[in-house]
Write a protein that holds these residues in place. Structure first.
Motif, PDB file in Angstrom:
ATOM      1  N   LEU A   1      23.693 -21.692  51.002  1.00  0.00           N
ATOM      2  CA  LEU A   1      23.291 -22.786  50.101  1.00  0.00           C
ATOM      3  C   LEU A   1      21.806 -22.698  49.770  1.00  0.00           C
ATOM      4  O   LEU A   1      21.398 -22.914  48.629  1.00  0.00           O
ATOM      5  CB  LEU A   1      23.624 -24.150  50.731  1.00  0.00           C
ATOM      6  N   ALA A   2      20.995 -22.335  50.764  1.00  0.00           N
ATOM      7  CA  ALA A   2      19.549 -22.227  50.518  1.00  0.00           C
ATOM      8  C   ALA A   2      19.261 -21.105  49.520  1.00  0.00           C
ATOM      9  O   ALA A   2      18.448 -21.265  48.611  1.00  0.00           O
ATOM     10  CB  ALA A   2      18.809 -21.985  51.830  1.00  0.00           C
ATOM     11  N   LEU A   3      19.945 -19.967  49.668  1.00  0.00           N
ATOM     12  CA  LEU A   3      19.744 -18.861  48.719  1.00  0.00           C
ATOM     13  C   LEU A   3      20.116 -19.297  47.306  1.00  0.00           C
ATOM     14  O   LEU A   3      19.409 -19.012  46.346  1.00  0.00           O
ATOM     15  CB  LEU A   3      20.601 -17.648  49.112  1.00  0.00           C
ATOM     16  N   ALA A   4      21.245 -19.996  47.206  1.00  0.00           N
ATOM     17  CA  ALA A   4      21.757 -20.383  45.882  1.00  0.00           C
ATOM     18  C   ALA A   4      21.006 -21.579  45.303  1.00  0.00           C
ATOM     19  O   ALA A   4      21.199 -21.911  44.143  1.00  0.00           O
ATOM     20  CB  ALA A   4      23.250 -20.687  45.983  1.00  0.00           C
ATOM     21  N   GLY A   5      20.174 -22.228  46.129  1.00  0.00           N
ATOM     22  CA  GLY A   5      19.439 -23.381  45.638  1.00  0.00           C
ATOM     23  C   GLY A   5      20.303 -24.628  45.544  1.00  0.00           C
ATOM     24  O   GLY A   5      20.131 -25.446  44.647  1.00  0.00           O
ATOM     25  N   VAL A   6      21.250 -24.762  46.469  1.00  0.00           N
ATOM     26  CA  VAL A   6      22.124 -25.940  46.501  1.00  0.00           C
ATOM     27  C   VAL A   6      21.708 -26.791  47.707  1.00  0.00           C
ATOM     28  O   VAL A   6      21.307 -26.255  48.739  1.00  0.00           O
ATOM     29  CB  VAL A   6      23.607 -25.515  46.628  1.00  0.00           C
ATOM     30  N   ASP A   7      21.795 -28.105  47.559  1.00  0.00           N
ATOM     31  CA  ASP A   7      21.397 -29.032  48.622  1.00  0.00           C
ATOM     32  C   ASP A   7      22.147 -28.735  49.934  1.00  0.00           C
ATOM     33  O   ASP A   7      23.366 -28.676  49.951  1.00  0.00           O
ATOM     34  CB  ASP A   7      21.702 -30.460  48.166  1.00  0.00           C
ATOM     35  N   TYR A   8      21.395 -28.542  51.018  1.00  0.00           N
ATOM     36  CA  TYR A   8      22.036 -28.245  52.309  1.00  0.00           C
ATOM     37  C   TYR A   8      21.744 -29.323  53.348  1.00  0.00           C
ATOM     38  O   TYR A   8      21.974 -29.131  54.535  1.00  0.00           O
ATOM     39  CB  TYR A   8      21.594 -26.867  52.826  1.00  0.00           C
ATOM     40  N   SER A   9      21.217 -30.465  52.893  1.00  0.00           N
ATOM     41  CA  SER A   9      20.756 -31.473  53.857  1.00  0.00           C
ATOM     42  C   SER A   9      21.892 -32.039  54.714  1.00  0.00           C
ATOM     43  O   SER A   9      21.648 -32.581  55.783  1.00  0.00           O
ATOM     44  CB  SER A   9      20.024 -32.595  53.128  1.00  0.00           C
ATOM     45  N   GLY A  10      23.147 -31.881  54.264  1.00  0.00           N
ATOM     46  CA  GLY A  10      24.262 -32.447  55.021  1.00  0.00           C
ATOM     47  C   GLY A  10      24.765 -31.569  56.155  1.00  0.00           C
ATOM     48  O   GLY A  10      25.618 -31.988  56.934  1.00  0.00           O
ATOM     49  N   ILE A  11      24.233 -30.374  56.290  1.00  0.00           N
ATOM     50  CA  ILE A  11      24.764 -29.465  57.312  1.00  0.00           C
ATOM     51  C   ILE A  11      24.248 -29.852  58.697  1.00  0.00           C
ATOM     52  O   ILE A  11      23.043 -29.965  58.910  1.00  0.00           O
ATOM     53  CB  ILE A  11      24.348 -28.012  57.021  1.00  0.00           C
ATOM     54  N   GLN A  12      25.160 -30.058  59.625  1.00  0.00           N
ATOM     55  CA  GLN A  12      24.730 -30.257  61.005  1.00  0.00           C
ATOM     56  C   GLN A  12      25.774 -29.674  61.943  1.00  0.00           C
ATOM     57  O   GLN A  12      26.962 -29.955  61.819  1.00  0.00           O
ATOM     58  CB  GLN A  12      24.520 -31.740  61.303  1.00  0.00           C
ATOM     59  N   GLU A  13      25.330 -28.865  62.877  1.00  0.00           N
ATOM     60  CA  GLU A  13      26.238 -28.230  63.807  1.00  0.00           C
ATOM     61  C   GLU A  13      26.609 -29.196  64.929  1.00  0.00           C
ATOM     62  O   GLU A  13      25.867 -30.130  65.215  1.00  0.00           O
ATOM     63  CB  GLU A  13      25.620 -26.959  64.399  1.00  0.00           C
ATOM     64  N   PRO A  14      27.777 -28.949  65.588  1.00  0.00           N
ATOM     65  CA  PRO A  14      28.151 -29.808  66.714  1.00  0.00           C
ATOM     66  C   PRO A  14      27.118 -29.676  67.836  1.00  0.00           C
ATOM     67  O   PRO A  14      26.548 -28.598  68.025  1.00  0.00           O
ATOM     68  CB  PRO A  14      29.519 -29.276  67.146  1.00  0.00           C
ATOM     69  N   GLY A  15      26.895 -30.752  68.541  1.00  0.00           N
ATOM     70  CA  GLY A  15      25.996 -30.701  69.698  1.00  0.00           C
ATOM     71  C   GLY A  15      24.528 -30.738  69.325  1.00  0.00           C
ATOM     72  O   GLY A  15      23.656 -30.548  70.174  1.00  0.00           O
ATOM     73  N   PHE A  16      24.220 -30.986  68.047  1.00  0.00           N
ATOM     74  CA  PHE A  16      22.818 -31.042  67.652  1.00  0.00           C
ATOM     75  C   PHE A  16      22.174 -32.308  68.210  1.00  0.00           C
ATOM     76  O   PHE A  16      22.685 -33.399  68.046  1.00  0.00           O
ATOM     77  CB  PHE A  16      22.705 -31.017  66.125  1.00  0.00           C
ATOM     78  N   ASP A  17      21.046 -32.153  68.875  1.00  0.00           N
ATOM     79  CA  ASP A  17      20.323 -33.288  69.435  1.00  0.00           C
ATOM     80  C   ASP A  17      18.837 -32.955  69.313  1.00  0.00           C
ATOM     81  O   ASP A  17      18.305 -32.131  70.067  1.00  0.00           O
ATOM     82  CB  ASP A  17      20.738 -33.477  70.901  1.00  0.00           C
ATOM     83  N   ALA A  18      18.203 -33.581  68.324  1.00  0.00           N
ATOM     84  CA  ALA A  18      16.810 -33.227  68.004  1.00  0.00           C
ATOM     85  C   ALA A  18      15.911 -33.346  69.237  1.00  0.00           C
ATOM     86  O   ALA A  18      15.021 -32.519  69.452  1.00  0.00           O
ATOM     87  CB  ALA A  18      16.302 -34.109  66.876  1.00  0.00           C
ATOM     88  N   ALA A  19      16.161 -34.352  70.064  1.00  0.00           N
ATOM     89  CA  ALA A  19      15.294 -34.566  71.225  1.00  0.00           C
ATOM     90  C   ALA A  19      15.463 -33.436  72.242  1.00  0.00           C
ATOM     91  O   ALA A  19      14.503 -32.964  72.847  1.00  0.00           O
ATOM     92  CB  ALA A  19      15.614 -35.902  71.872  1.00  0.00           C
ATOM     93  N   ARG A  20      16.725 -32.987  72.398  1.00  0.00           N
ATOM     94  CA  ARG A  20      16.989 -31.978  73.423  1.00  0.00           C
ATOM     95  C   ARG A  20      16.373 -30.620  73.054  1.00  0.00           C
ATOM     96  O   ARG A  20      15.976 -29.858  73.936  1.00  0.00           O
ATOM     97  CB  ARG A  20      18.511 -31.814  73.606  1.00  0.00           C
ATOM     98  N   ILE A  21      16.303 -30.307  71.748  1.00  0.00           N
ATOM     99  CA  ILE A  21      15.749 -29.010  71.369  1.00  0.00           C
ATOM    100  C   ILE A  21      14.293 -29.106  70.905  1.00  0.00           C
ATOM    101  O   ILE A  21      13.738 -28.139  70.384  1.00  0.00           O
ATOM    102  CB  ILE A  21      16.603 -28.310  70.279  1.00  0.00           C
ATOM    103  N   ALA A  22      13.685 -30.278  71.094  1.00  0.00           N
ATOM    104  CA  ALA A  22      12.283 -30.423  70.676  1.00  0.00           C
ATOM    105  C   ALA A  22      11.427 -29.437  71.462  1.00  0.00           C
ATOM    106  O   ALA A  22      11.694 -29.136  72.634  1.00  0.00           O
ATOM    107  CB  ALA A  22      11.813 -31.851  70.911  1.00  0.00           C
ATOM    108  N   GLU A  23      10.381 -28.947  70.811  1.00  0.00           N
ATOM    109  CA  GLU A  23       9.563 -27.898  71.403  1.00  0.00           C
ATOM    110  C   GLU A  23       8.564 -28.494  72.394  1.00  0.00           C
ATOM    111  O   GLU A  23       7.812 -29.395  72.026  1.00  0.00           O
ATOM    112  CB  GLU A  23       8.807 -27.231  70.250  1.00  0.00           C
ATOM    113  N   PRO A  24       8.507 -28.011  73.632  1.00  0.00           N
ATOM    114  CA  PRO A  24       7.466 -28.502  74.558  1.00  0.00           C
ATOM    115  C   PRO A  24       6.085 -28.151  73.988  1.00  0.00           C
ATOM    116  O   PRO A  24       5.945 -27.127  73.311  1.00  0.00           O
ATOM    117  CB  PRO A  24       7.729 -27.714  75.841  1.00  0.00           C
TER     118      PRO A  24
END
Lengths: 436, 253
Positions: free
Chosen positions: A290-313
């Protein structure tokens, strides 16, 4: 009806009947769930996204890049010819103007395959990006190419192939080699004497997440690309920086990959590694398409995504920036560094031991390149390994100067009396290949 | 039809029937009426009026205008046919087996059917090296084919031996299976399901000829252990003629 801003061509070749072995990460179903996702999301129904059928590469395509021992047939399967062919197919579609962007979703991958091939290392036999690039150079007159390798492992094969080529900028962003296969890709690896600086390694610490990775793209990779002014940008789009990947220790997300693709804006992307086949690949690939084609990809989210858990120390972020600033400083200082390191040498030799982890082959290699201000220099590779093969390869670059051509031909002749099982000559200037 | 930059342009909009049949704009049918008035019950003088109009725009006489229409039409038909062949040959495949088998469609002869077949045959020949001929009973061959075609249908079956379930999504069908369910079991289930589906759709054959067109099994690995198999089978009733009309059917003109 969704319409793509940019016409995008995809080669999708999952090779459902090929595996290294049944439980190896590089196995039949690696792209199965990606295909399900791509079909279910209706990506091929988007106007402007088309699916292309891959062609097979020829032995000539392979010989532009590799020295294979004992021969090409012994180190490749049909699957490799199709995978590289898929990359060539998208490359040609982009060059001919049929599409603006191309993505080869193919397997097996290729970025650990070096110039000399005795077997499989890091799941790779032949370097599919290099085969594509050399095909486009031979057939479409492309010269300056940048490869940005975003696989989590150092792209040591691509680095090896373009080590002496100042027309190819190779940037590899990867998990630090002290913590991951293949154990190389340090900042000090800058390229050979005629191309010092056009190999750029950006080793990132484990736990680097979206923030750090995108900081590197924006503040290090983009300025280097702007300086280099490539005609073509190729992304070796490995997907194993993902937080769910079983083989690595990074914390990148599908949204991060899509944002990276938008920022980098490559002409061609080629799938490399990525072994979280259910948790990451379907979402990361959808995001890249979608990014290559220039189509909106904001809705993509993988299972188990947790912004806090993968935040960078914070110590990781600090380390990422430190690495980035050092890489950029070296890039800007590359001319002076080259003068200092090369000095008045007329040729430079390297001696290396190379391990083929998949096929358990040990190779000993000595190479020698002429130092030349007029061309890329002639290259000689003496490679022996425990399979009994002992090859002498001579590489004559495109635009070779008369002195370097004479040197290359003298090397090849002199090797007649050597202990070699194969003498092979690759002349990219005339497009001829010769075995003895 | 109209003339643009000295060339005949056909379509893409249809602006009504041929002038020979009461329309107001010339069509390829008018060209055929002009060139072969005995082969049609259209109004010859109106067809000629249409071709004369076209001829004036082209700067040629009426019959030549009709010939140019036929040539343009033949080229367009052949271009579309070759595009269709290229599309079939360019269809992506997903296994090395299919890729290496490399089944390509390479027509060796062009067969025509439908009303305009005899009017077109010669003009098509002018634009291809392949032989061109009409099929027996070209005027009604399409209708005969439709009447004698077998009732076909297909089913796609997904099995997950970890969850112990099979699904045929388009039939809204799901049931449980034992964990040792195999690819052969899946093919058998799909065949039985398809036989029943065909019977309900009006097939008069007790045992229709079924082919498995896709049959794949993948290991599902969690961590580093195989936890089950992901099986996918697609079966279809092989397209063909209704039982009893096979090879014995006389198709001589």
């Amino acid at each position: 009806m969704i319409k793509a801003d940019r016409k995008t061509g995809l080669v999708f070749f999952p090779a459902f009947d090929w595996a290294i072995d049944p439980t190896h990460p590089e196995r039949e179903e690696r792209l199965l769930y990606t295909q399900d996702q791509v079909l279910e999301e209706g990506l091929f129904d988007i106007e402007g996204i088309t699916e292309l059928k891959p062609s097979l590469v020829t032995h000539e395509d392979i010989r532009r890049v590799h020295f294979c021992a004992p021969d090409i047939e012994s180190v490749t399967t049909e699957s490799h010819l199709i995978s590289a062919g898929g990359a060539v197919t998208v490359g040609e579609a982009v060059m001919s103007g049929a599409v603006e962007k191309g993505f080869a979703l193919v397997r097996p991958p290729g970025h650990h395959a070096m110039r000399v091939v005795h077997g499989n290392r890091g799941f790779c036999n032949i370097n599919i990006e290099a085969i594509m690039i050399e095909n486009l150079r031979a057939k479409h007159g492309v010269r300056r190419v940048a490869i940005v390798d975003t696989d989590c492992h150092h792209g040591d094969g691509t680095q090896d192939i373009y080590w002496h080529d100042p027309d190819t900028l190779f940037i590899s962003i990867h998990q630090d080699g002290r913590t991951l296969y293949p154990g190389t890709g340090f900042m000090e690896e800058l390229g050979g004497p005629n191309a010092l600086g056009t190999t750029v390694n950006i080793p990132l610490p484990p736990l680097t997440s979206d923030a750090g990775y995108l900081w590197i793209i924006e503040n290090v990779v983009m300025p280097i690309l702007a300086d280099f002014e490539p005609e073509l940008v190729v992304n070796s789009a490995g997907q194993d920086n993902h937080f769910s990947d079983p083989l690595t220790n990074m914390n990148f997300s599908a949204q991060g990959y899509a944002a990276l693709t938008t920022m980098l804006n490559p002409d061609i992307a080629v799938l490399e590694g990525g072994y979280s086949i259910e948790g990451a690949l379907p979402y990361v690939n959808t995001g890249i398409i979608l990014a290559l084609a220039g189509v909106d990809y904001s809705g993509i989210q993988e299972p188990g995504f947790d912004a806090a858990r993968i935040a960078e120390p914070s110590h990781v972020s600090a380390e990422v920036r430190k690495v980035g600033r050092a890489v950029l400083a070296t890039w800007r200082n590359r001319e002076a560094l080259r003068a200092k390191l090369v000095g008045n040498h007329t040729s430079v030799r390297r001696r290396r031991n190379i391990v083929y982890d998949t096929d358990m082959i040990y190779e000993m290699q000595i190479d020698e390149v002429t130092v030349c201000s007029k061309c890329q220099g002639a290259l000689k590779v003496d490679s022996s390994c425990d399979t009994g093969a002992h090859l002498l390869g001579v590489h004559i670059p495109r635009g070779v100067c008369p002195a370097c051509r004479a040197k290359a031909e003298a090397w090849f002749d002199a090797a007649k009396s050597g202990p070699y099982t194969l003498r092979t000559l690759k002349d990219l200037d005339t497009g001829t290949f010769f075995d003895a | 039809m109209r003339v643009e930059e000295g060339e005949v342009v056909i379509g893409p909009q249809r602006l009504g029937p041929a002038m020979a049949f009461g329309g107001t704009v010339p069509t390829p049918t008018d060209a055929m009426v002009v060139l072969n008035p005995d082969g049609s019950d259209g109004d010859r003088s109106r067809a000629e009026a249409g071709m004369r109009l076209l001829g004036q725009a082209l700067g040629v006489e009426t019959t030549e205008a009709a010939r140019r229409v036929m040539a343009t039409m033949s080229r367009a038909i052949l271009d579309h046919a070759w595009d269709g062949v290229a599309e079939i040959n360019g269809k992506p495949v997903y296994t090395i087996h299919e890729m290496m088998e490399n089944y390509t469609v390479a027509p060796s002869e062009i067969l025509l059917m439908g009303g305009p077949a005899p009017a077109l045959a010669g003009y098509l020949s002018d634009h291809t090296d392949l032989g061109v001929r009409m099929v027996p009973r070209w005027g009604v061959a399409n209708a005969i084919g439709a009447a004698l075609a077998r009732t076909t249908s297909e089913v796609t079956l997904f099995a997950d031996t970890e969850k112990k379930v099979i699904l045929i999504p388009e039939e809204n069908y799901a049931t449980t299976i034992p964990g040792n369910y195999t690819l052969a079991d899946a093919e058998e289930t799909a065949k039985n399901f398809l036989t029943e589906k065909a019977r309900e759709a009006g097939s008069r054959t007790a045992t229709p000829e079924i082919e498995i067109v896709e049959s794949m099994v993948f290991n599902m690995v969690r961590g580093f252990r195989t936890t089950g198999k992901n099986i996918r089978v697609r079966a279809q009733i092989k397209p063909g003629l209704i039982e009893g009309y096979g090879d014995g059917l006389a198709m001589e003109p």
